[in-house]
Design a protein around this motif. Structure first.
Motif, PDB file in Angstrom:
ATOM      1  N   GLY A 519     -26.563 -16.757 -43.063  1.00 20.90           N
ATOM      2  CA  GLY A 519     -25.713 -15.647 -43.081  1.00 20.90           C
ATOM      3  C   GLY A 519     -26.309 -14.341 -43.853  1.00 20.90           C
ATOM      4  O   GLY A 519     -25.516 -13.479 -44.336  1.00 20.90           O
ATOM      5  N   GLY A 520     -27.568 -14.085 -43.583  1.00 24.13           N
ATOM      6  CA  GLY A 520     -28.535 -12.984 -44.123  1.00 24.13           C
ATOM      7  C   GLY A 520     -29.158 -13.531 -45.321  1.00 24.13           C
ATOM      8  O   GLY A 520     -29.830 -14.631 -45.552  1.00 24.13           O
ATOM      9  N   ARG A 521     -29.173 -12.679 -46.531  1.00 18.31           N
ATOM     10  CA  ARG A 521     -29.509 -13.181 -47.987  1.00 18.31           C
ATOM     11  C   ARG A 521     -30.890 -13.623 -47.887  1.00 18.31           C
ATOM     12  O   ARG A 521     -31.279 -14.817 -48.516  1.00 18.31           O
ATOM     13  N   THR A 522     -31.666 -12.942 -47.006  1.00 18.08           N
ATOM     14  CA  THR A 522     -33.295 -13.217 -46.730  1.00 18.08           C
ATOM     15  C   THR A 522     -34.229 -12.139 -46.917  1.00 18.08           C
ATOM     16  O   THR A 522     -34.179 -11.050 -46.688  1.00 18.08           O
ATOM     17  N   GLU A 551     -27.486  -6.969 -41.014  1.00 21.14           N
ATOM     18  CA  GLU A 551     -28.247  -5.708 -41.248  1.00 21.14           C
ATOM     19  C   GLU A 551     -29.805  -5.916 -41.445  1.00 21.14           C
ATOM     20  O   GLU A 551     -30.055  -6.777 -42.428  1.00 21.14           O
ATOM     21  N   VAL A 552     -30.628  -5.197 -40.786  1.00 19.07           N
ATOM     22  CA  VAL A 552     -32.169  -5.362 -41.011  1.00 19.07           C
ATOM     23  C   VAL A 552     -32.594  -4.150 -41.755  1.00 19.07           C
ATOM     24  O   VAL A 552     -32.455  -2.838 -41.533  1.00 19.07           O
ATOM     25  N   LEU A 553     -32.925  -4.499 -43.128  1.00 19.11           N
ATOM     26  CA  LEU A 553     -33.561  -3.492 -44.143  1.00 19.11           C
ATOM     27  C   LEU A 553     -35.049  -3.385 -44.045  1.00 19.11           C
ATOM     28  O   LEU A 553     -35.602  -4.598 -44.231  1.00 19.11           O
ATOM     29  N   LEU A 563     -33.109   0.674 -51.446  1.00 15.85           N
ATOM     30  CA  LEU A 563     -33.289  -0.378 -50.676  1.00 15.85           C
ATOM     31  C   LEU A 563     -32.738  -1.650 -51.072  1.00 15.85           C
ATOM     32  O   LEU A 563     -32.064  -2.499 -50.269  1.00 15.85           O
ATOM     33  N   LEU A 564     -33.229  -1.982 -52.364  1.00 15.58           N
ATOM     34  CA  LEU A 564     -33.245  -3.305 -52.833  1.00 15.58           C
ATOM     35  C   LEU A 564     -31.449  -3.345 -53.281  1.00 15.58           C
ATOM     36  O   LEU A 564     -30.864  -4.577 -52.976  1.00 15.58           O
ATOM     37  N   GLN A 565     -30.948  -2.148 -53.676  1.00 17.32           N
ATOM     38  CA  GLN A 565     -29.547  -2.122 -54.101  1.00 17.32           C
ATOM     39  C   GLN A 565     -28.942  -2.528 -52.991  1.00 17.32           C
ATOM     40  O   GLN A 565     -27.691  -3.140 -52.899  1.00 17.32           O
ATOM     41  N   GLN A 566     -28.973  -1.923 -51.660  1.00 15.93           N
ATOM     42  CA  GLN A 566     -28.284  -2.200 -50.538  1.00 15.93           C
ATOM     43  C   GLN A 566     -28.404  -3.588 -50.153  1.00 15.93           C
ATOM     44  O   GLN A 566     -27.370  -4.124 -49.544  1.00 15.93           O
ATOM     45  N   PHE A 567     -29.540  -4.189 -50.449  1.00 13.55           N
ATOM     46  CA  PHE A 567     -29.639  -5.512 -49.983  1.00 13.55           C
ATOM     47  C   PHE A 567     -28.629  -6.551 -50.675  1.00 13.55           C
ATOM     48  O   PHE A 567     -27.932  -7.345 -50.327  1.00 13.55           O
ATOM     49  N   VAL A 568     -28.708  -6.270 -52.073  1.00 10.52           N
ATOM     50  CA  VAL A 568     -27.632  -6.955 -53.052  1.00 10.52           C
ATOM     51  C   VAL A 568     -26.398  -6.604 -52.802  1.00 10.52           C
ATOM     52  O   VAL A 568     -25.441  -7.665 -52.854  1.00 10.52           O
ATOM     53  N   ASP A 569     -25.835  -5.598 -52.355  1.00  6.81           N
ATOM     54  CA  ASP A 569     -24.628  -5.052 -52.109  1.00  6.81           C
ATOM     55  C   ASP A 569     -24.019  -5.745 -50.843  1.00  6.81           C
ATOM     56  O   ASP A 569     -22.861  -5.656 -50.482  1.00  6.81           O
ATOM     57  N   VAL A 587     -34.104 -10.929 -57.881  1.00  2.00           N
ATOM     58  CA  VAL A 587     -32.753 -10.774 -57.378  1.00  2.00           C
ATOM     59  C   VAL A 587     -32.246 -12.218 -57.430  1.00  2.00           C
ATOM     60  O   VAL A 587     -32.248 -13.235 -56.740  1.00  2.00           O
ATOM     61  N   PRO A 588     -31.485 -12.558 -58.711  1.00  2.00           N
ATOM     62  CA  PRO A 588     -31.121 -13.849 -59.083  1.00  2.00           C
ATOM     63  C   PRO A 588     -29.769 -14.227 -58.423  1.00  2.00           C
ATOM     64  O   PRO A 588     -29.159 -13.105 -57.850  1.00  2.00           O
ATOM     65  N   GLY A 589     -29.633 -15.488 -58.395  1.00  2.00           N
ATOM     66  CA  GLY A 589     -28.060 -16.017 -57.938  1.00  2.00           C
ATOM     67  C   GLY A 589     -28.367 -16.092 -56.473  1.00  2.00           C
ATOM     68  O   GLY A 589     -29.497 -16.367 -55.983  1.00  2.00           O
ATOM     69  N   ASP A 590     -27.257 -16.351 -55.737  1.00  2.00           N
ATOM     70  CA  ASP A 590     -27.232 -16.481 -54.356  1.00  2.00           C
ATOM     71  C   ASP A 590     -27.433 -15.347 -53.452  1.00  2.00           C
ATOM     72  O   ASP A 590     -27.140 -15.546 -52.057  1.00  2.00           O
ATOM     73  N   SER A 591     -27.789 -14.029 -53.987  1.00  2.00           N
ATOM     74  CA  SER A 591     -27.807 -13.178 -53.124  1.00  2.00           C
ATOM     75  C   SER A 591     -29.262 -13.166 -52.279  1.00  2.00           C
ATOM     76  O   SER A 591     -29.398 -12.509 -51.408  1.00  2.00           O
ATOM     77  N   LEU A 592     -30.140 -14.064 -52.682  1.00  2.00           N
ATOM     78  CA  LEU A 592     -31.521 -14.209 -51.934  1.00  2.00           C
ATOM     79  C   LEU A 592     -31.823 -15.613 -52.239  1.00  2.00           C
ATOM     80  O   LEU A 592     -31.770 -16.184 -53.228  1.00  2.00           O
ATOM     81  N   GLN A 593     -31.508 -16.558 -50.907  1.00  2.00           N
ATOM     82  CA  GLN A 593     -31.839 -17.658 -50.811  1.00  2.00           C
ATOM     83  C   GLN A 593     -32.874 -18.275 -49.734  1.00  2.00           C
ATOM     84  O   GLN A 593     -33.084 -19.359 -49.682  1.00  2.00           O
ATOM     85  N   CYS A 594     -33.563 -17.051 -49.282  1.00  2.00           N
ATOM     86  CA  CYS A 594     -34.667 -17.714 -48.279  1.00  2.00           C
ATOM     87  C   CYS A 594     -35.430 -16.414 -48.487  1.00  2.00           C
ATOM     88  O   CYS A 594     -35.245 -15.267 -48.059  1.00  2.00           O
TER      89      CYS A 594
END
Length: 699
Positions: A519-522, A551-553, A563-569, A587-594
């Motif tokens: 679902g994103g977060r990559t 969305e592809v950033l 760019l990074l803030q938009q990825f987290v938000d 990017v701690p937590g499950d905002s980035l998992q791949c």
């Protein structure tokens, strides 16, 4: 680390402007070092005992933080730092992610009572140390120590140049006009003059070079705003402080140019600590070499016409002379580009340009234009300090232009950086070892170098050899994270090789399937800028075909921070990045998992600096592939993989789309350089792991 291709949004021409003081020989007087009592003599082991108590249960750290728990890796590093400080020794520490290395070096430094210099890799890390970590520890230990923050001159507002900008600045658009107005309002209330106080101000703003100074245009004590100068104030505070936070560029600006204000501070320092030390070599080479660049020439031309018209209108043809410098800069870039269609920054061997008629003619045109500028300024330099300083600057750039018309110095390497809008001629040594050995041979003190990635073996030779630190004590402190439980590594064995034409598209297809499952977060990290758009296009196509609203950033589409803030938000997103996102991204937590890496990050073999280092290794009878290429790839791979797991509870999947990691004779060495993640055999297992992560996230 040999970085992947340069981010086109990052300027490479203004690094020399990072030093905050007047040029060598200028009349900026050194600030007096504050008289302070010497630190009390410590008996052997006394500091180490105090540090052990500080990190123990019931100690100050646990009393001031209910969530604190002792970590053996952090305590081990802190003890080693305390020993180095007490013995005035040199220590190199690799501390894995999660060790807590900042506190592991700060606590011993503060408890030692010795004057301390801390150098970080970036200005944002400086701010984090100075604004968050140091105040917290000073309160925790009730220490009456004074801390100061010292950045490069370009980070501070120049009151004199702001006054000039009000009347003579040529701004490119309405946005720049609005930014100048905002800076003017802020200038009325700021006490530090540090541009970082202005929320949302883009560091790439064309207004900043106009309202800040650099070593070329600073007037020193001749400046009419000298008494209120923010840079002078920052320097004074640094000289009076017990602990000063600088950055690597500033440190080398002083080593090479004696131009950063550290010259007076360093001899009085008892402890020098370098965080993110793996970036020291790259930062150092920016100052140890010589450079002539188009951005430098355009800046000079802009100041030439502005100062000439303000102070000596009608005495010379300022606009014509300035235009000549600009034409020469453009001609030099065109000659170096050689008709190539450039999308990013291209590094050329010197012999790819030298000897060509168009290049030699363009270089001669630059020299002639600068000579005309020198002669014109010589006739009016007595009019005022602005023109006198501009004359000195013209002479210096002219000498550098003549330098590149001669043969390079023995032991140095030359190359040409050319991009869509800029060019740089560079001459550099191969490494920083001589400069560092000279620094270490100065006043005896403790030297501590630390980072999460400094080498593979226990001797940390990847860092210590080019930095001239072979005699230093080394220590490797592993991460406390449970990678085997929380992280998976997938290396697709039946995947196109990086040399095959469909590799980039295949990375995009695999990345799209994995990101859709999660679902994103990559993150998708590429080793070259060329791959960015290929991967991004495939991702958009696959998401659209599959009905996925992800969305592809893409790096370069907006400022990095935004760019990074938009990825987290926006969790339903994939960020495709190259050099800027391989390290220093948290990017701690499950905002980035791949995290997907397109291929093994070997240094480009045709890079002139790489070629020169390979030649040196061959002359010493060593194996360049194993000792240089594989070692560099291991470090870069560790940096990229380090984006995935940032806390003890993080979980994720690392994918390396390069079958050589699984099947080559050096693949095992590279896998061992990574954190000990559990390897999965196929994509189905990888997707099942991502499905588990998504279910946990959505619960």
């Amino acid at each position: 680390m040999s970085r992947p291709d340069q981010d086109p949004t990052e300027s490479t021409d203004d690094l020399m402007a990072d030093a905050p003081w007047g040029a060598p020989g200028s009349d900026v007087p050194p600030a007096p070092v504050r008289e302070r009592p010497a630190a009390e003599a410590l008996r052997p082991g006394e500091l180490e005992q105090a540090v052990v108590a500080a990190f123990d249960i019931g100690g100050p750290l646990s009393r001031h933080d209910a969530g604190y728990s002792p970590r053996e890796p952090q305590q081990g590093m802190a003890r080693a730092v305390a020993q180095a400080i007490a013995g005035r020794e040199t220590l190199v520490v690799e501390a894995g992610t999660g060790v807590g290395k900042t506190f592991a070096y700060l606590v011993p430094a503060l408890l030692s009572g010795g004057r301390t210099l801390i150098s970080t890799a970036t200005k944002s890390l400086q701010d984090q140390l100075y604004l968050r970590d140091l105040p917290r520890l000073l309160e925790t230990f009730s220490l009456p120590l004074r801390a100061a923050l010292l950045k490069g001159r370009g980070s501070y507002l120049c009151l004199h140049r702001l006054e000039q900008a009000r009347h003579s600045a040529e701004l490119p658009d309405r946005r720049a006009v609005a930014q100048l107005a905002r800076i003017e309002r802020w200038a009325m209330t700021t006490h530090t003059g540090d541009f970082s106080e202005i929320d949302g101000l883009d560091e790439r703003s064309p207004v900043l070079p106009i309202v800040s100074s650099n070593r070329d245009n600073c007037l020193g004590t001749d400046c009419p705003s000298y008494r209120d100068c923010h840079v002078v104030k920052a320097r004074r505070e640094a000289m009076e402080a017990d602990l000063v936070v600088v950055n690597h560029h500033l440190f080398f600006a002083d080593l090479v140019l004696r131009d950063s204000g550290v010259a007076e501070l360093l001899p009085s320092v008892e402890v020098a600590i370098f965080d993110e030390a793996h970036q020291l070599p790259e930062a150092g080479l920016n100052f140890l070499g010589r450079m002539v660049g188009s951005a430098q020439l355009f800046d000079f031309a802009r100041d030439l016409v502005a100062q000439g018209l303000v102070h000596a209108r009608g005495l010379q043809e300022w606009q014509e002379i300035s235009a000549g410098v600009e034409r020469a800069a453009r001609a030099l870039r065109l000659a170096c580009a050689g008709g190539r269609e450039l999308r990013g920054l291209l590094k050329l061997r010197w012999n790819e340009c030298a000897g060509r008629a168009d290049f030699e003619a363009a270089l001669a045109e630059v020299a002639r234009a600068l000579e005309l500028s020198v002669d014109a300024l010589a006739t009016v330099m007595e009019v005022g300090p602005d023109l006198a300083r501009l004359h000195e600057r013209a002479v210096e750039v002219y000498k550098n232009a003549l330098l590149f018309a001669r043969e390079p110095d023995p032991g140095a390497v030359r190359w040409v950086d050319v991009g869509t809008h800029q060019v740089r001629l560079v001459e550099s040594p191969l490494d920083i070892r001589e400069a560092m050995q000279e620094a270490l041979a100065s006043t005896p003190k403790a030297w501590v170098f630390t980072s999460a990635t400094l080498g593979e073996g226990e001797d940390l030779a990847w860092f210590t050899e080019p930095a001239g630190l072979q005699g230093a004590r080394t220590l490797r402190v592993g991460s406390p994270f449970d990678y085997a439980t929380h992280a998976r590594l997938y290396v697709p064995r039946h995947f196109p090789k990086p040399s095959e034409p469909d590799h980039g598209e295949s990375v995009g297809w695999l990345g799209a399937r994995l990101a859709a499952k999660l679902g994103g977060r990559t993150f998708i990290l590429t080793t070259t800028l060329r791959q960015l758009q290929t991967v991004a296009d495939v991702l958009r196509q696959r998401f659209e075909e599959g009905g996925h609203r992800i969305e592809v950033l893409v790096q370069g589409s907006m400022p990095k921070r935004q760019l990074l803030q938009q990825f987290v938000d926006q969790p339903a997103s994939v960020l495709v990045g190259s050099a800027s996102f391989w390290e220093g991204i948290d990017v701690p937590g499950d905002s980035l998992q791949c995290v997907v890496i397109d291929k093994l990050p070997f240094p480009p073999p045709n890079d002139p600096l790489v070629e020169a280092r390979v030649t040196r290794l061959e002359s010493e009878g060593r194996n360049p592939f194993m000792e240089y290429f594989v070692a560099e790839a291991a470090i870069a791979l560790k940096q990229g993989a380090g984006r995935l797991i940032r806390t003890e509870t993080d979980r994720g999947l690392l994918v390396v789309c390069d079958p050589r990691l699984a099947g080559s004779h050096y693949g095992r060495r590279l896998r061992e350089a990574l954190p000990p993640m559990t390897q999965v055999p196929d994509e189905a297992t990888a997707q099942a792991w991502l499905a588990e992560l998504r279910a946990s996230h959505d619960a």
